[in-house]
Enzyme design. Structure first.
Site, PDB file in Angstrom:
ATOM      1  CB  VAL A  77     -32.425  26.207   4.044  1.00  0.00           C
ATOM      2  CG1 VAL A  77     -31.836  25.330   2.945  1.00  0.00           C
ATOM      3  CG2 VAL A  77     -31.736  27.562   4.063  1.00  0.00           C
ATOM      4  CB  CYS A  78     -36.456  23.185   1.197  1.00  0.00           C
ATOM      5  SG  CYS A  78     -37.213  21.577   0.990  1.00  0.00           S
ATOM      6  CB  ILE A  79     -34.958  19.505   5.398  1.00  0.00           C
ATOM      7  CG1 ILE A  79     -33.975  18.479   5.936  1.00  0.00           C
ATOM      8  CG2 ILE A  79     -36.307  18.855   5.162  1.00  0.00           C
ATOM      9  CD1 ILE A  79     -34.290  18.013   7.343  1.00  0.00           C
ATOM     10  CB  ALA A  82     -30.642  21.450   2.294  1.00  0.00           C
TER      11      ALA A  82
END
Lengths: 129, 116
Positions: A77-79, A82
């Site tokens: 999941v892309c930080i 997110a």
């Protein structure tokens, strides 16, 4: 063949996340490799641990967690995506004084470099929605 | 090294979609990949001069487009047909772009490894 996958849509905005899921299952069945699935933009909503849906709805988060466990798929999941949407991962949840993080089992949080790395290692890169 | 062609086909201020696409573009460029952008459909508005997205609670993207050359991203292509259909001319855009006709876009795409 080695595939890298990117998912940009939330579970309910389009069914492209489900298409990606079906594609991955089919690819694995045919003995292809899925190097990484990268959840970007609205796609991060696939990873929300605490989105508890009615039983008759499509349970995408549970499906991904199960797939990660059974097939050792790298779900990233892309930080930044997110954080923009308020999904709290481990460190950030602690920093904000929350009791738990929001990331469901089988997902991990990381940066866009992981997406780029996957596109460079893969034979094919496919973006869903 | 792979050759990336980013398809810029969405209007500029449809939420934060463009901002996030630009983040991927800058990351690809930071990884020393060959990066090009193709503007078509409503994406041609992304380069229109004089936008003020701040008034709609959105971040401006013009400064990121202007910084692309620092990252060696100089191949900016535009589909002329899309531009004309929207009553725009190259002079309305904030950056110099190379013009491509719709009938030739497939030839352009064929020269890239990854199309996003």
């Amino acid at each position: 063949m080695k595939y890298a996958i990117q998912i940009n849509a939330s579970p309910n905005s389009t069914n492209s996340g489900y298409c990606a899921y079906q594609f991955i299952k089919a690819a694995l069945k045919m003995n292809h490799q899925v190097l990484r699935v990268f959840f970007y933009q609205e796609g991060i909503y696939h990873a929300l641990k605490y989105s508890i849906l009615p039983d008759d709805e499509l349970q995408m988060t549970k499906k991904w967690s199960k797939l990660a466990k059974e097939q050792q798929i790298d779900l990233v999941v892309c930080i930044s995506a997110a954080q923009r949407r308020g999904l709290l991962f481990d460190d950030e949840a602690k920093r904000q004084g929350k009791l738990d993080q929001d990331l469901a089992e089988g997902f991990r949080i990381s940066g866009l470099g992981q997406l780029l790395e996957a596109t460079l290692l893969a034979d094919r890169f496919i973006e869903f929605g | 090294m792979k050759k990336f062609l980013f398809i810029m086909d969405k209007p500029p201020h449809k939420g934060i979609e463009l901002q996030e696409k630009l983040d991927v573009i800058l990351t690809a460029a930071a990884f020393d990949q060959k990066v090009a952008l193709l503007f078509l459909d409503d994406g041609v508005f992304q380069l229109k001069k004089g936008q003020q997205p701040e008034k709609q609670g959105l971040k401006e993207t013009a400064s990121i487009f202007n910084a692309l050359n620092i990252y060696d991203v100089n191949d900016l292509y535009i589909e002329v047909d899309s531009l004309q259909e929207r009553g725009l001319r190259p002079g309305d855009l904030s950056l110099p772009v190379k013009e491509f006709y719709r009938k030739d876009v497939n030839v352009l795409m064929a020269g890239y490894d990854i199309i996003i």
